[in-house]
Design an enzyme around this catalytic site. Structure first.
Site, PDB file in Angstrom:
ATOM      1  N   THR A 103       0.812  -1.211   0.000  1.00 44.43           N
ATOM      2  CA  THR A 103       0.000   0.000   0.000  1.00 44.43           C
ATOM      3  C   THR A 103       0.849   1.267   0.000  1.00 44.43           C
ATOM      4  O   THR A 103       0.654   2.161  -0.824  1.00 44.43           O
ATOM      5  CB  THR A 103      -0.888   0.024   1.262  1.00 44.43           C
ATOM      6  OG1 THR A 103      -1.534  -1.241   1.367  1.00 44.43           O
ATOM      7  CG2 THR A 103      -1.918   1.115   1.190  1.00 44.43           C
ATOM      8  N   VAL A 104       1.817   1.334   0.927  1.00 45.40           N
ATOM      9  CA  VAL A 104       2.606   2.553   1.068  1.00 45.40           C
ATOM     10  C   VAL A 104       3.559   2.728  -0.111  1.00 45.40           C
ATOM     11  O   VAL A 104       3.658   3.820  -0.679  1.00 45.40           O
ATOM     12  CB  VAL A 104       3.369   2.549   2.414  1.00 45.40           C
ATOM     13  CG1 VAL A 104       4.327   3.721   2.497  1.00 45.40           C
ATOM     14  CG2 VAL A 104       2.378   2.596   3.574  1.00 45.40           C
ATOM     15  N   VAL A 113       6.001   7.412  12.184  1.00 44.07           N
ATOM     16  CA  VAL A 113       5.097   7.823  13.265  1.00 44.07           C
ATOM     17  C   VAL A 113       4.036   8.770  12.716  1.00 44.07           C
ATOM     18  O   VAL A 113       4.363   9.772  12.074  1.00 44.07           O
ATOM     19  CB  VAL A 113       5.862   8.549  14.406  1.00 44.07           C
ATOM     20  CG1 VAL A 113       4.927   8.862  15.559  1.00 44.07           C
ATOM     21  CG2 VAL A 113       7.037   7.712  14.885  1.00 44.07           C
ATOM     22  N   GLY A 117       1.696   8.544  10.333  1.00 43.37           N
ATOM     23  CA  GLY A 117       1.280   8.582   8.921  1.00 43.37           C
ATOM     24  C   GLY A 117       1.598   9.917   8.278  1.00 43.37           C
ATOM     25  O   GLY A 117       2.755  10.336   8.211  1.00 43.37           O
ATOM     26  N   LYS A 128       8.110   1.424  11.445  1.00 40.90           N
ATOM     27  CA  LYS A 128       8.284   1.745  12.868  1.00 40.90           C
ATOM     28  C   LYS A 128       8.937   0.611  13.644  1.00 40.90           C
ATOM     29  O   LYS A 128       9.686   0.836  14.577  1.00 40.90           O
ATOM     30  CB  LYS A 128       6.956   2.124  13.504  1.00 40.90           C
ATOM     31  CG  LYS A 128       5.877   1.074  13.290  1.00 40.90           C
ATOM     32  CD  LYS A 128       4.554   1.698  12.933  1.00 40.90           C
ATOM     33  CE  LYS A 128       4.319   1.496  11.462  1.00 40.90           C
ATOM     34  NZ  LYS A 128       3.134   2.088  10.902  1.00 40.90           N
ATOM     35  N   LYS A 153       6.133   3.494  18.077  1.00 38.76           N
ATOM     36  CA  LYS A 153       6.083   4.921  17.737  1.00 38.76           C
ATOM     37  C   LYS A 153       6.498   5.793  18.917  1.00 38.76           C
ATOM     38  O   LYS A 153       7.076   6.874  18.738  1.00 38.76           O
ATOM     39  CB  LYS A 153       4.679   5.289  17.268  1.00 38.76           C
ATOM     40  CG  LYS A 153       4.323   4.624  15.927  1.00 38.76           C
ATOM     41  CD  LYS A 153       2.832   4.690  15.652  1.00 38.76           C
ATOM     42  CE  LYS A 153       2.495   4.150  14.263  1.00 38.76           C
ATOM     43  NZ  LYS A 153       1.038   4.007  14.061  1.00 38.76           N
ATOM     44  N   GLU A 195      -5.743  -5.194  10.969  1.00 38.16           N
ATOM     45  CA  GLU A 195      -5.186  -6.432  10.424  1.00 38.16           C
ATOM     46  C   GLU A 195      -6.050  -7.613  10.863  1.00 38.16           C
ATOM     47  O   GLU A 195      -6.781  -7.543  11.841  1.00 38.16           O
ATOM     48  CB  GLU A 195      -3.768  -6.653  10.994  1.00 38.16           C
ATOM     49  CG  GLU A 195      -2.834  -5.497  10.822  1.00 38.16           C
ATOM     50  CD  GLU A 195      -2.251  -5.420   9.421  1.00 38.16           C
ATOM     51  OE1 GLU A 195      -2.252  -6.457   8.732  1.00 38.16           O
ATOM     52  OE2 GLU A 195      -1.827  -4.319   9.023  1.00 38.16           O
TER      53      GLU A 195
END
Lengths: 377, 377
Positions: A10-11, A115, A117, A88, A188, A173
């Site tokens: 996704t990222v 940390v 988003g 993280k 974080k 998840e």
């Protein structure tokens, strides 16, 4: 500048998209992917091939997990390549090693996206520290648990029901432990404390989550003008620091209480600037991708080059974080006063002491829920 | 770097203190003060003397007001000196001229402290714009009026009572017009729109304030799950932009509704990063001083050099900002539906149309209060 992306989930896809559509002067020329997913000419399953590409000056790591991310990040830094990461877990586990490798080779190390988003938290804390000592930080750093607690409160739904909905929406998840037990926030918090206090933060911090939170618990606190939020916190004073992760019963009219859905809100307190709060999307392809691309742009333009020098003499002192704690439990606890139906309050515990008391109560009543009482302003 | 401070009031003293105590490599060598207040060897009443000092590379202007601040800022920029200012009135009135002079001479122009006190708003908007278009901004930009509305709501007190208390505490001026009629927010909105949209913002924006707000008005909105905040807002879409200042009836569980005391909270919406909010002290010697010193450090270190290029072809189009408006008035208004005791709602007005309607109502009933209804999420 030519860059490589490690991990195309996704990222990683968000980073690729934002750079292609909105950024001049940066080109994604290499992507590390699994051998059975090489769907793009830029993709390879061999990290050695990427390292051998002299034109790649910066590596974006968004694979997640500790290994092989740790090995790949160290190799990149040691080869003089800048590293931007949203991971993280690996930064919390190996921040000091990465920082040392970065200083040694002169390569940049950028962790904004690890940390909060899309929230510009890490760079903002670094900026505060140019002038002020950061005396404390505190915040909602996990969108999944905020979504759960917020939905429980607004819809009057119970935990399991909302968790199932969050999983359906992709906010949680399939195995939600890292979120609901506070592990994600712990990572974080370790990173935030390291940046805020300039110290390689202790990793064995007191941490508890919201797994046992019920609608009745929220009602109990609501009747006292409070609601529950899972907070990561840190404090520094007199050459010492402490940090912890725990549910906190905050005032219903605080900003934290009113943070909706999967948003994050993180506060830093500086000596001259006072209280600053930063709010935004705590996760998601584009917000987290945006944070990564901001780091890439800082690196490319040379406008920001964080140097994490963890040689500070600050000592970890868990007694710095104290509060009154409410436990909803069937266990019998010494020194407890009644707080409400089935709940007691124990006064002036350290976060570490409270975590030990929670374990004691859980041994008798595995449904026990505990929250710190935020001090009323 | 040697710098001069123009004006040694609350903010100027804060800047001097922060630099002396917390910043290496920057020295305040000149201070412009009134002739009868020259109490420090660095002080002079002659700006020409400061301009003649070749060692002074940067001028911090915190005198307030339009003249002589405008003349002094232009002279500094034209002489190639960087300018850092907290003066919203002069920047709102002459931003385009300052920007042009800055571009022509290569001197830096830094206006962080002109909006939001210690809140890192301007630099954050510039950062968002490296990647995203800013589609809108909105926020509480005036601590005095937020203090008043917040105290009225929490204490159930009426306007005059709370204003008097704010004046006693030094949060409000003896003549509070600039705050309570929205002029201060108008200036900050013009500056914010200019930075967010990259355009020399129209100055004749619809603006109204909270002078006529009563406890009964707050009760009326509270019964509908809302409270009132004075907001500056701007929106940009399809090559057009609009901005306005007005009281807005926001949801009681929004972050804006819960901003306490004299704090500010300002939101930017970017295409990829989504909604970002920034919160902090909107005024005060040290927070505003901190914002100025951050600008000074950006300039000295070369890490940030804002270039305000107002050649954008965006057209001002006041029809972009539309809302339903509630008026508590004894005046008879066409097309109005009942909203509550003594109050009506008029649907789908532009901010400019609403301002005209307010004037019409005020002519009949000088106590009329008007607020836009924020769209429920």
């Amino acid at each position: 500048m030519k860059i490589a992306i490690l991990g195309y989930g996704t990222v990683g896809r968000g980073v690729d998209q934002i750079i292609a559509e909105r950024v001049d002067g940066v080109e994604v020329t290499r992507i590390l992917e699994l051998p059975d997913r090489l769907s793009d000419p830029r993709m390879t399953a061999s990290y050695d091939e990427i390292l051998a590409d002299e034109e790649v000056e910066l590596v974006v790591e968004c694979m997640g997990g500790v290994e092989p991310a740790r090995t790949y990040i160290m190799a990149a830094l040691e080869s003089g390549r800048h590293v931007v990461t949203s991971n993280k877990a690996v930064v919390a586990a190996h921040f000091a090693d990465f920082a040392a490798a970065s200083v040694a080779s002169g390569a940049g190390l950028f962790v904004e996206a690890a940390v909060g988003g899309g929230v510009p938290w890490i760079a903002s804390v670094e900026k505060v520290r140019r002038i002020d000592d950061v005396s404390s930080f505190s915040g909602i750093m996990n969108g999944t648990t905020n979504y759960i607690v917020d939905a429980m409160r607004r819809q009057g739904a119970d935990f399991a029901e909302v968790l199932a909905e969050a999983q359906r929406l992709g906010y949680a998840e399939r195995d939600p432990s890292a979120d609901i037990d506070g592990i994600d926030v712990l990572n974080k918090t370790i990173i935030s404390a390291s940046v805020a206090f300039g110290v390689a933060c202790e990793r064995d911090l007191p941490a508890s989550g919201i797994r046992n939170l019920t609608k009745a618990d929220l009602d109990l606190f609501a009747a006292r003008g409070r609601t529950v939020k899972l907070l990561g916190r840190g404090v520094s004073e007199g050459g010492r620091y402490a940090a912890a992760v725990e549910p906190v019963a905050v005032a219903a009219d605080s900003l934290e209480a009113n943070v909706p859905g999967n948003f994050n809100l993180i506060t830093a307190v500086g000596a001259t600037v006072g209280e600053l709060k930063f709010y935004g999307q705590g996760a998601g392809s584009l917000p987290t991708g945006n944070a990564i691309v901001q780091d890439v742009l800082d690196c490319v333009s040379g406008t920001r080059r964080p140097v994490y020098d963890f040689t500070s003499q600050l000592a970890y002192d868990p007694t710095l974080l104290r509060a009154d704690y409410v436990l909803r439990t069937a266990a019998e606890l010494g020194d407890a006063e009644p707080y409400g139906p089935g709940a007691v309050v124990v006064r002036d515990l350290t976060a570490a002491g409270a975590r030990a008391l929670l374990d004691e109560a859980l041994a008798t009543d595995p449904t026990t829920f505990m929250a710190a009482l935020a001090v009323e302003e």
